[in-house]
Write an enzyme that holds these catalytic residues in place. Sequence first.
Site, short mmCIF file in Angstrom:
data_model
loop_
_atom_site.label_atom_id
_atom_site.label_comp_id
_atom_site.label_asym_id
_atom_site.label_seq_id
_atom_site.Cartn_x
_atom_site.Cartn_y
_atom_site.Cartn_z
N HIS A 47 0.67 -1.36 0.20
CA HIS A 47 0.01 -0.10 -0.11
C HIS A 47 0.89 1.24 0.02
O HIS A 47 2.06 1.29 0.17
CB HIS A 47 -0.86 0.25 1.22
CG HIS A 47 -0.14 0.09 2.48
ND1 HIS A 47 0.38 -1.09 3.03
CD2 HIS A 47 0.23 1.09 3.62
CE1 HIS A 47 1.13 -0.57 4.35
NE2 HIS A 47 0.86 0.53 4.45
N ASP A 88 0.90 4.91 2.00
CA ASP A 88 0.55 5.57 3.08
C ASP A 88 -0.29 7.01 2.81
O ASP A 88 0.06 7.72 1.92
CB ASP A 88 1.61 6.10 4.10
CG ASP A 88 2.10 4.82 4.67
OD1 ASP A 88 1.33 3.69 4.74
OD2 ASP A 88 3.30 4.73 5.50
N HIS A 103 4.78 -0.11 0.11
CA HIS A 103 5.71 -1.02 0.80
C HIS A 103 4.54 -1.99 1.31
O HIS A 103 3.32 -1.70 1.30
CB HIS A 103 6.26 -0.32 1.99
CG HIS A 103 5.34 0.59 2.80
ND1 HIS A 103 4.66 1.73 2.41
CD2 HIS A 103 4.84 0.60 4.11
CE1 HIS A 103 4.09 2.41 3.48
NE2 HIS A 103 3.97 1.41 4.39
N ARG A 132 3.95 -8.59 17.63
CA ARG A 132 4.82 -7.48 17.24
C ARG A 132 3.87 -6.40 17.46
O ARG A 132 2.68 -6.00 17.08
CB ARG A 132 5.19 -7.56 15.79
CG ARG A 132 5.88 -6.66 15.31
CD ARG A 132 6.29 -6.54 13.77
NE ARG A 132 7.04 -5.42 13.14
CZ ARG A 132 7.08 -4.92 12.36
NH1 ARG A 132 5.97 -5.51 11.25
NH2 ARG A 132 7.71 -3.88 11.81
#
Length: 727
Positions: A656, A658, A708, A718
Amino acid sequence: MRPLLLLALLGWLLLAEAKGDAKPEDNLLVLTVATKETEGFRRFKRSAQFFNYKIQALGLGEDWNVEKGTSAGGGQKVRLLKKALEKHADKEDLVILFADSYDVLFASGPRELLKKFRQARSQVVFSAEELIYPDRRLETKYPVVSDGKRFLGSGGFIGYAPNLSKLVAEWEGQDSDSDQLFYTKIFLDPEKREQINITLDHRCRIFQNLDGALDEVVLKFEMGHVRARNLAYDTLPVLIHGNGPTKLQLNYLGNYIPRFWTFETGCTVCDEGLRSLKGIGDEALPTVLVGVFIEQPTPFVSLFFQRLLRLHYPQKHMRLFIHNHEQHHKAQVEEFLAQHGSEYQSVKLVGPEVRMANADARNMGADLCRQDRSCTYYFSVDADVALTEPNSLRLLIQQNKNVIAPLMTRHGRLWSNFWGALSADGYYARSEDYVDIVQGRRVGVWNVPYISNIYLIKGSALRGELQSSDLFHHSKLDPDMAFCANIRQQDVFMFLTNRHTLGHLLSLDSYRTTHLHNDLWEVFSNPEDWKEKYIHQNYTKALAGKLVETPCPDVYWFPIFTEVACDELVEEMEHFGQWSLGNNKDNRIQGGYENVPTIDIHMNQIGFEREWHKFLLEYIAPMTEKLYPGYYTRAQFDLAFVVRYKPDEQPSLMPHHDASTFTINIALNRVGVDYEGGGCRFLRYNCSIRAPRKGWTLMHPGRLTHYHEGLPTTRGTRYIAVSFVDP
């Protein structure tokens, strides 16, 4: 005959020259009464020695036979003076100055004193006052004065020895009788006044009594010298007397007069009488009892204890007394003692379950030192003190004062832990020098009427002048004000030093305890402490360009958060617990649709949006402007959130762009320890970052260039903190 005549003439000339060499001040003697060496007496002596006055103190070692605080008394001074004058009664050229000592200081030297005395053209000159004391019924008997002060003051007078002998010859009173009334009745007797040749210093040319004249007296800074100037009469008095309620103003004047602090020299006496600890081994250092007081919910308590541990003073010579009034801080106190309590010589804890009042706890702490003769110092520190200088304790000990506090201020404000003056009702008043002291334009060691939050007291003072076991109660005053009132009542000076920056005060005004980790919300109120606790110690290196990596094109990687910041942010989110479902429908955002959903919690959900924006402005924006030259940001954002990745929940994130000009992505836990896998891949550059460092952030452009994806997390959980900046 001629040789004999010449020899006689030469002898006469030599004798005349020898007489001419005699200084007028050689025929001046200063007599004072001091039954013990108080700090006021030492100040008097120091000012006298500055001008080379010859001083004789009468009554040293005697008991003072009047109860402290009573209005009458002073007869003991007359008795002692009468006896001392017996050996001087026939010395017609001897001038004697008699003055109180505990509350008097010299502003000029013997030459000026004698000149003004002779200009008065009387054999005895008394100080004059605005107020009549002790018998107001005598007012009508006083001679009318057209200009100046009308009433006699007994705190200072000067005269020839034979005349002073006549003055006190009739004394047959008791030590508890009033000296002022005795001298007043002599002065009001016209025959005695003329016989002894007495006058008053109506215009304060020699003596300045502060009582009733506070508004008349100001400091006059001359080159390398400071005087007190009387504005009403435009005179420069030689002696300043501040008895009774005006002692505090004398303390203020005494910070400067005669040359203790000037604009040219700064502090000239700050290095006098120091107690040096240089070269002294740990075994020989004095024992210090540290009193820690947590009296209200306070931010950064864990940081407070860390700073206590960082003091450059051996714990084996420190004892701890901790009063914790707050249940909210119980776990932090117990954790500190469990980890470090055994390092101290002894520990006494009074917890919230005891419900001990503030004043009682402070009395207990002081008394622990008072009752133990091996306790050399009592160091009282409130939890809202950020003691950032490791040498703080040593620096305070070095000043060698009975009671001393370091200057502490609140960030960006004039609020501090001292008052330079008191109002008529005993509360705060701003002294003329307050702002200059707080802002460091005047640096020194200052005699002040009020200190709080942090101070060092000599154990010998607690066992001496301050031996009362109830220092923290006084009328209806709060404990801090009661403490200072009781110290002032014992004529013990409280000093404040701003010679070194030892730390600052926390602001407690907006502190709330409604979150799990409330310190996170303190970025506005206590920015220095927030930075110390939460911003990575190497951030400044990154800002200087020394610790910035570029793992992928136009992707920058640098330290930003401490381990504690990462842990507390994660724990805060888990404590809140309202994680999104990770689907496209999301009512938290405008339009209700998320194109690239994650399982996350937004900063605004926990009420952290303002604080996060402040963080971006203070720490991310400067890095952005360094790393992307020519771009300036106000760090606006629509989305800031913590993302959680789990193998069985949401392990990864699809490719995607940002919705930002640039994005930050902060790793909040440790790969290989808390989780395996994870990381970020920039597809256009075929570049992956597979081992994010905890507390480090990735910063990269958002829309258009840096397409990314989030790589799969294969084990554990995480966490990352993400902000889309300047959408």
